[in-house]
Design a protein around this motif. Structure first.
Motif, short mmCIF file in Angstrom:
data_model
loop_
_atom_site.label_atom_id
_atom_site.label_comp_id
_atom_site.label_asym_id
_atom_site.label_seq_id
_atom_site.Cartn_x
_atom_site.Cartn_y
_atom_site.Cartn_z
N ILE A 1 0.86 -1.18 0.00
CA ILE A 1 0.00 0.00 0.00
C ILE A 1 0.89 1.24 0.00
N ASN A 2 0.65 2.14 -0.92
CA ASN A 2 1.39 3.41 -0.96
C ASN A 2 0.78 4.37 0.05
N ILE A 3 1.64 5.09 0.76
CA ILE A 3 1.17 6.04 1.76
C ILE A 3 1.97 7.33 1.70
N ASN A 4 1.39 8.37 2.26
CA ASN A 4 2.06 9.65 2.37
C ASN A 4 1.96 10.09 3.83
N VAL A 5 3.09 10.03 4.55
CA VAL A 5 3.12 10.41 5.96
C VAL A 5 3.25 11.93 6.04
N THR A 6 2.28 12.57 6.70
CA THR A 6 2.30 14.02 6.86
C THR A 6 2.74 14.44 8.26
N ASN A 7 2.71 13.51 9.21
CA ASN A 7 3.15 13.80 10.57
C ASN A 7 3.95 12.60 11.06
N ALA A 8 5.25 12.67 10.92
CA ALA A 8 6.14 11.57 11.30
C ALA A 8 6.34 11.55 12.81
N ASN A 9 5.30 11.16 13.52
CA ASN A 9 5.33 11.20 14.98
C ASN A 9 5.65 9.84 15.61
N GLY A 10 5.95 8.82 14.79
CA GLY A 10 6.33 7.52 15.31
C GLY A 10 5.19 6.68 15.84
N VAL A 11 3.97 7.13 15.69
CA VAL A 11 2.81 6.39 16.19
C VAL A 11 2.70 5.05 15.46
N VAL A 12 2.47 3.97 16.21
CA VAL A 12 2.29 2.65 15.63
C VAL A 12 0.85 2.54 15.13
N ILE A 13 0.70 2.01 13.93
CA ILE A 13 -0.63 1.83 13.36
C ILE A 13 -0.81 0.36 12.97
N ASN A 14 -2.04 -0.02 12.72
CA ASN A 14 -2.34 -1.40 12.36
C ASN A 14 -3.22 -1.41 11.11
N ASP B 1 1.74 -10.30 13.06
CA ASP B 1 2.83 -10.25 14.03
C ASP B 1 2.91 -8.81 14.56
N LEU B 2 2.43 -8.61 15.77
CA LEU B 2 2.37 -7.25 16.33
C LEU B 2 3.73 -6.57 16.41
N ARG B 3 4.81 -7.34 16.40
CA ARG B 3 6.16 -6.75 16.43
C ARG B 3 6.52 -6.11 15.10
N ARG B 4 5.78 -6.44 14.03
CA ARG B 4 6.10 -5.92 12.70
C ARG B 4 5.15 -4.81 12.24
N LEU B 5 4.31 -4.30 13.14
CA LEU B 5 3.38 -3.24 12.76
C LEU B 5 4.17 -1.97 12.39
N PRO B 6 3.72 -1.27 11.36
CA PRO B 6 4.44 -0.06 10.95
C PRO B 6 4.18 1.11 11.88
N ASN B 7 5.10 2.07 11.84
CA ASN B 7 4.88 3.32 12.55
C ASN B 7 5.16 4.46 11.60
N LEU B 8 4.68 5.62 11.97
CA LEU B 8 4.76 6.79 11.08
C LEU B 8 6.14 7.42 11.14
N GLN B 9 6.92 7.19 10.10
CA GLN B 9 8.27 7.74 9.95
C GLN B 9 8.31 8.56 8.65
N ALA B 10 9.14 9.57 8.60
CA ALA B 10 9.24 10.42 7.42
C ALA B 10 9.69 9.63 6.19
N SER B 11 10.49 8.60 6.39
CA SER B 11 11.03 7.82 5.27
C SER B 11 10.07 6.75 4.76
N THR B 12 8.93 6.57 5.42
CA THR B 12 7.99 5.53 5.03
C THR B 12 7.16 5.99 3.83
N THR B 13 7.17 5.18 2.77
CA THR B 13 6.35 5.50 1.59
C THR B 13 5.39 4.38 1.24
#
Length: 135
Positions: free
Chosen positions: A65-78, A97-109
């Motif tokens: 899934i392509n995403i655009n992070v506008t607030n790289a606050n490190g919040v974990v999402i599911n 696997d809850l250990r592999r959930l993404p979080n909001l980082q500026a480099s995440t696309t």
């Protein structure tokens, strides 16, 4: 002592391949692009792109899934993506696997989500709705 060390080293060396990902060479490659992708929620910190890539190969099926992070606050999402095909069947793609959930980082696309079923080659009329189980 040296014999014990050699035996342990041999066992560890032989078991090293157990960590490799198993690939089933009999599964044909399917690579599809979904163009009807929507967010099923309103988020201020990121936006879902309008397309997603589905791949089925010898490792399994996954949706990128392509995403655009506008607030790289490190919040974990599911994120959870539900694909609905033209015939009404559905497939859910979500990290279990809850250990592999993404979080909001500026480099995440993008995010890669494992899917339950293989992708068909013809995805005409399919739509993808992405939700956040933590939202």
């Amino acid at each position: 002592m040296a014999a014990t060390t050699a035996l342990i080293g041999g066992v560890l060396g032989a078991s090293g391949c157990s960590f490799e990902q198993k690939v089933d060479p009999t599964v044909p490659l399917v690579d599809v692009t979904f163009t009807d992708v929507r967010a099923g929620f309103a988020a201020d910190d990121y936006a879902i792109g309008s397309s997603a890539r589905g791949v089925t190969d010898g490792v399994g099926s996954r949706l990128t899934i392509n995403i655009n992070v506008t607030n790289a606050n490190g919040v974990v999402i599911n994120p959870k993506a539900v694909i609905t095909y033209a015939d009404g069947t559905t497939d859910t793609c979500q990290e279990t696997d809850l250990r592999r959930l993404p979080n909001l980082q500026a480099s995440t696309t993008s995010w890669d989500l494992p899917c339950g079923d293989d992708f068909p080659e013809d995805i005409s009329g399919a739509s993808v709705v992405v939700t956040d189980d933590y939202e």
